[in-house]
Design an enzyme around this catalytic site. Structure first.
Site, PDB file in Angstrom:
ATOM      1  N   LYS A 183      13.624  -5.210   4.264  1.00 35.04           N
ATOM      2  CA  LYS A 183      13.093  -5.653   2.984  1.00 35.04           C
ATOM      3  C   LYS A 183      12.858  -4.414   2.109  1.00 35.04           C
ATOM      4  O   LYS A 183      11.869  -3.705   2.254  1.00 35.04           O
ATOM      5  CB  LYS A 183      11.798  -6.436   3.206  1.00 35.04           C
ATOM      6  CG  LYS A 183      11.325  -7.238   1.994  1.00 35.04           C
ATOM      7  CD  LYS A 183      10.508  -6.358   1.076  1.00 35.04           C
ATOM      8  CE  LYS A 183      10.010  -7.123  -0.125  1.00 35.04           C
ATOM      9  NZ  LYS A 183       9.421  -6.196  -1.140  1.00 35.04           N
ATOM     10  N   GLU A 257       4.044   4.667   8.048  1.00 33.82           N
ATOM     11  CA  GLU A 257       4.061   5.978   7.402  1.00 33.82           C
ATOM     12  C   GLU A 257       3.504   5.775   6.008  1.00 33.82           C
ATOM     13  O   GLU A 257       4.127   5.118   5.167  1.00 33.82           O
ATOM     14  CB  GLU A 257       5.487   6.568   7.337  1.00 33.82           C
ATOM     15  CG  GLU A 257       5.470   8.041   7.011  1.00 33.82           C
ATOM     16  CD  GLU A 257       6.543   8.467   6.043  1.00 33.82           C
ATOM     17  OE1 GLU A 257       6.325   9.480   5.359  1.00 33.82           O
ATOM     18  OE2 GLU A 257       7.580   7.803   5.962  1.00 33.82           O
ATOM     19  N   GLU A 388      -4.298   9.705  -3.771  1.00 36.87           N
ATOM     20  CA  GLU A 388      -2.866   9.942  -3.985  1.00 36.87           C
ATOM     21  C   GLU A 388      -2.455   9.425  -5.359  1.00 36.87           C
ATOM     22  O   GLU A 388      -2.679   8.261  -5.690  1.00 36.87           O
ATOM     23  CB  GLU A 388      -2.052   9.238  -2.897  1.00 36.87           C
ATOM     24  CG  GLU A 388      -0.567   9.548  -2.966  1.00 36.87           C
ATOM     25  CD  GLU A 388       0.214   8.941  -1.826  1.00 36.87           C
ATOM     26  OE1 GLU A 388       1.070   9.630  -1.262  1.00 36.87           O
ATOM     27  OE2 GLU A 388      -0.040   7.768  -1.492  1.00 36.87           O
TER      28      GLU A 388
END
Length: 486
Positions: A183, A257, A388
């Site tokens: 996906k 990850e 982030e």
């Protein structure tokens, strides 16, 4: 194989199948204009893909082939992609905004390399037998350790390095005999769908690789589906946490990850020009859209002024524009929403007392460009130093002692990568060992990526391992078989 910018169907069970969803534009982030369209996958499309992968694993030949047989087909798969390198490279640049050199080095060089390395590792054999022993009654026996494929693997990838990340997950999953539902991000679907075309030309059996586009609900359902045996996800820590919670309901393993806020430590004895080259090159690579990039620059106080001047000089010299144009050194962010996110964090940094040393504003005109931005004067606890951003924004944080540098670097939820620049490589090594992060580069690191090196994250940067032998084994179930020799 034809490399296309528009698709009428999704790749399911070895064929192009019409989608039940509407068509969605694929936008070139350098122009803001559509370059093609793909179906927007639905839950019904996903159901068909999972069913096909389940049949292919339970009834098909793929998991029952030898490693050598699978290896020949998978190396052929890469050869098909490589034969269309020029056309595929142009699509990658147009879809994701990657500069051509980054396409060659990362998507092709590292992506093909990671895929092939996993295939070769699997072909080399993972199984073993303990030394035979003579038991009671002079019966000879022992134990074999074998590695079975897990089953159906759901692979979910983001927009920043699509082909590279797709191949990095596909290599180990397929090499061990698993079947896959991939996906890709709705922002970069072409680099997923092209893999379906390559699989068909390379002769992979139907259902081994299935590619379904779609929004977040499609990914959520893929994770939740009890027919799926394992999930490998790359993306934000927030979404990764949701993936882990959902996967827990069916007790399926996950490899995650996730994000990063990686620190570059510049010691007092470092050469400023070299440190600035490493720093600037990292936080502006692919317009800062990379989880391993160095976005916190922890610099010895005696070097801060010179370091800031060096970064500002490099920012002013940057050629920002269409990545397909000769001379461009930094391309666009992937979308207007991402550009607005970057701009909002720059405002947050200014509100936290930060000085915008350079950049701090978008580039006017078409496309989703933002100038390289350096912020100085905030504390290590500031949001811009902790969260982030995923754009070309770096925060410079001064330190006085090595212990303080390590403390600042480790003051993060994340732990994906890091770096140290120092003339004293022994001391740099000691600092690298103290950093709570999955990888560290000293003085820029090696001359080329080590394909055998694993990638892992501490804290909010992930769960499990990618790449190398440890990454390959994430897609296998170990089994011990005790036997008598006679």
């Amino acid at each position: 194989m034809e490399v296309r910018t528009s698709y009428d169907g999704l790749f399911v069970d070895g064929a192009w199948v019409p989608s039940t969803g509407p068509s969605a534009d694929v936008v070139n982030p350098a122009t803001g204009r559509a370059i093609g369209s793909v179906p927007e996958g639905t839950l019904a499309d996903l159901d068909g893909a999972v069913a096909a992968a389940r049949r292919a694993f339970d009834e098909g030949p793929w998991p029952r082939m030898t490693q050598a047989e699978r290896g020949r087909l998978l190396h052929g798969f890469i050869e098909v992609l490589d034969a269309h390198r020029a056309q595929l490279g142009a699509v990658i640049t147009a879809e994701s905004g990657a500069l051509p050199w980054l396409v060659d080095s990362t998507h092709f060089g590292l992506g093909f390399g990671r895929f092939s390395h996993a295939v070769d590792l699997a072909a080399g054999g993972l199984d073993s037998v303990t030394p035979l022993q003579v038991g009671a009654g002079s019966v000879l026996g022992g134990t074999a350790l074998v590695h079975e494929p897990l089953g159906v693997c759901g692979l979910i990838t983001p927009f920043n390095f699509p082909l590279f990340l797709n191949l990095s997950k596909l290599g180990p999953a397929l090499a061990l005999g698993n079947t896959v539902v991939l996906k890709p991000s709705p922002l970069t679907p072409l680099e997923g769908l092209v893999l379906g075309a390559a699989a068909a030309e390379a002769g992979l059996p139907p259902g081994v690789l299935n590619v379904v586009t779609g929004a977040a609900e499609v990914g959520d359902r893929l994770v939740a589906d009890p027919r799926v045996d394992m999930i490998s996800f790359t993306g934000s820590d927030r979404t990764g946490s949701a993936v882990m919670r959902t996967a827990a309901d069916s007790l399926k393993p996950v490899v995650l990850e996730l994000g990063g806020k990686s620190a570059l430590v510049v010691r007092e004895d470092a050469e400023v020009a070299r440190a600035a080259d490493i720093a600037f090159g990292s936080f502006t690579l692919h317009a800062g859209q990379g989880c391993v990039l160095l976005t916190r620059h922890v610099v010895h106080r005696s070097l801060v002024d010179d370091f800031l001047d060096a970064l500002a000089t490099r920012a002013e010299a940057a050629v920002i524009g269409d990545p397909a144009a000769p001379g461009t050194t930094m391309g666009p962010l992937v979308s207007e929403a991402q550009r607005q996110r970057v701009a909002s964090y720059v405002e947050i940094g200014a509100g936290e007392g930060g000085e915008v040393v350079c950049g701090g504003k978008p580039v006017e005109g078409d496309g989703f460009f933002y100038r390289p931005t350096v912020i100085h004067g905030v504390t290590p606890k500031a949001r811009v130093a902790q969260e982030e951003i995923f754009g070309p924004v770096a925060v410079v944080l001064p330190f006085d002692t090595d212990d303080e540098a390590v403390a600042i670097a480790n003051d993060s939820r994340f732990g994906l990568s890091g770096a140290v620049v120092s003339a004293d490589t022994g001391r740099a090594w000691e600092i690298a060992r103290r950093l709570r992060t999955g990888s560290v580069r000293i003085n820029g690191g090696g001359t080329a990526p080590d394909l055998a090196a694993p990638v892992t994250g501490w804290g909010a940067s992930g769960v499990g391992t990618e790449h190398g032998l440890a990454g390959l084994l994430e897609f296998a179930q170990p089994k011990s078989i005790a036997f008598r020799a006679g």
